[in-house]
Design a protein around this motif. Sequence first.
Motif, PDB file in Angstrom:
ATOM      1  N   LEU A 230       0.644 -27.331 -14.149  1.00 23.28           N
ATOM      2  CA  LEU A 230      -0.373 -27.614 -13.176  1.00 23.28           C
ATOM      3  C   LEU A 230       0.149 -27.172 -11.912  1.00 23.28           C
ATOM      4  O   LEU A 230       1.212 -27.359 -11.700  1.00 23.28           O
ATOM      5  N   THR A 231      -0.657 -26.534 -11.064  1.00 24.98           N
ATOM      6  CA  THR A 231      -0.461 -26.402  -9.633  1.00 24.98           C
ATOM      7  C   THR A 231      -1.244 -27.606  -8.973  1.00 24.98           C
ATOM      8  O   THR A 231      -2.256 -27.880  -8.959  1.00 24.98           O
ATOM      9  N   LEU A 232      -0.265 -28.319  -8.210  1.00 22.49           N
ATOM     10  CA  LEU A 232      -0.498 -29.318  -7.603  1.00 22.49           C
ATOM     11  C   LEU A 232      -0.500 -29.358  -6.034  1.00 22.49           C
ATOM     12  O   LEU A 232       0.437 -29.151  -5.224  1.00 22.49           O
ATOM     13  N   PRO A 233      -1.856 -29.271  -5.459  1.00 20.42           N
ATOM     14  CA  PRO A 233      -1.878 -29.232  -3.909  1.00 20.42           C
ATOM     15  C   PRO A 233      -1.322 -30.598  -3.341  1.00 20.42           C
ATOM     16  O   PRO A 233      -1.587 -31.669  -3.570  1.00 20.42           O
ATOM     17  N   VAL A 234      -0.277 -30.279  -2.234  1.00 18.94           N
ATOM     18  CA  VAL A 234       0.216 -31.577  -1.661  1.00 18.94           C
ATOM     19  C   VAL A 234       0.307 -31.124   0.003  1.00 18.94           C
ATOM     20  O   VAL A 234       0.030 -29.824   0.575  1.00 18.94           O
ATOM     21  N   THR A 235       0.143 -32.236   0.763  1.00 21.32           N
ATOM     22  CA  THR A 235       0.134 -31.955   2.150  1.00 21.32           C
ATOM     23  C   THR A 235       1.556 -31.812   2.727  1.00 21.32           C
ATOM     24  O   THR A 235       2.500 -32.029   2.055  1.00 21.32           O
ATOM     25  N   PRO A 236       1.655 -31.377   4.048  1.00 19.34           N
ATOM     26  CA  PRO A 236       3.020 -31.062   4.433  1.00 19.34           C
ATOM     27  C   PRO A 236       3.772 -32.440   4.669  1.00 19.34           C
ATOM     28  O   PRO A 236       5.103 -32.701   4.440  1.00 19.34           O
ATOM     29  N   TRP A 237       3.140 -33.603   5.082  1.00 23.72           N
ATOM     30  CA  TRP A 237       3.811 -34.943   5.139  1.00 23.72           C
ATOM     31  C   TRP A 237       3.905 -35.461   4.013  1.00 23.72           C
ATOM     32  O   TRP A 237       5.281 -36.197   3.642  1.00 23.72           O
ATOM     33  N   GLU A 238       3.486 -34.927   2.849  1.00 27.80           N
ATOM     34  CA  GLU A 238       3.644 -35.702   1.448  1.00 27.80           C
ATOM     35  C   GLU A 238       4.977 -34.771   1.056  1.00 27.80           C
ATOM     36  O   GLU A 238       5.820 -35.588   0.479  1.00 27.80           O
ATOM     37  N   ALA A 239       5.007 -33.729   1.379  1.00 27.68           N
ATOM     38  CA  ALA A 239       6.157 -32.981   0.858  1.00 27.68           C
ATOM     39  C   ALA A 239       7.525 -33.369   1.547  1.00 27.68           C
ATOM     40  O   ALA A 239       8.444 -33.724   1.137  1.00 27.68           O
TER      41      ALA A 239
END
Length: 321
Positions: A230-239
């Motif tokens: 699965l490819t999971l989109p995340v935000t810069p601040w989550e990362a």
Amino acid sequence: MEYKDYYKTLNVAKDASAEEIKRAYRRLARKYHPDVSKDKDAEARFKEINEAYEVLKDEEKRKAYDSFGANWKAGQDFRPPPDWEERFRSGGFSTGGASTHQFSDFFESLFGGGRGRQAPEGFSFFDQGFQDIGRDLHAQISISLEDSYFGAKKTITLNRTVDEGGGRISVQPQSLQVTIPKGVIEGQQIRLEGQGEAGAARGMAHGNLFLEIVFLPHPVFTVVKRDIYLTLPVTPWEAALGATIAVPTLGGKVDLKLPANSQNGQKLRLKGRGLCSKYQIGNQYVTLAVHVPEARTAEQKELYRRMAQLMPFNPRSGLGG
């Protein structure tokens, strides 16, 4: 005359039981039957298998064969022991009611022509039109990843040729229920015993139906053998800061903890969330895809400029030049 190792021909041990010998014979006879096998030596192998079974299936013949077999090796010239004629041939081993012309000189030297030979139990010989069971059939069945993950029951419809008698043949649909085992993977086969073609002779057993598993495309997941991706989109601040994110799996959503300073393309594992069978485990792998939001307003653009000042960072520093 060449000695023949009948145990080697059937690929069984010398102390194999009668049932083990029968199973070995049936397996090899099906494999090398000339109407089925594409092996160029199929007919010769088939005859050798039948001859070996004719001896080893019979307790008396096997005992006689074993009484000298240990003293000879396959490929060596063979001559029966001096007292063989008196000990065994005089009794006249019976080999059924058909011709012995399919058997080797080695067999003839041991047991003679007798009254011919009998087809092994459950089979007819090649020269009698051997066809103990019908032909196996092969098809594909398309299932979802969820079907494999949980196990499922499916109904399929096959078009079958039906003999209506009087020379009339028709094609009729037949519905079959198929049990999808939990954790089955693409390319594996499900065997439906007795659902192949009927044997040539009335009353003979049907062959089997083999269904090859094919996975339907999934809108979210991809699969490689037992592992789900699965490819999971995340935000810069989550990362950057780390976060706990609800992630979809085939069994429902689970919480995934992102470590702080996670990077784009980083792969995290959810153990046991792939296609698991009774004995094998699959995992789910989550690949992080950091999505950068657009700076549309003056305030958003200013925020990016402040980030550049507060966190000077050059991701291309390693390129040189």
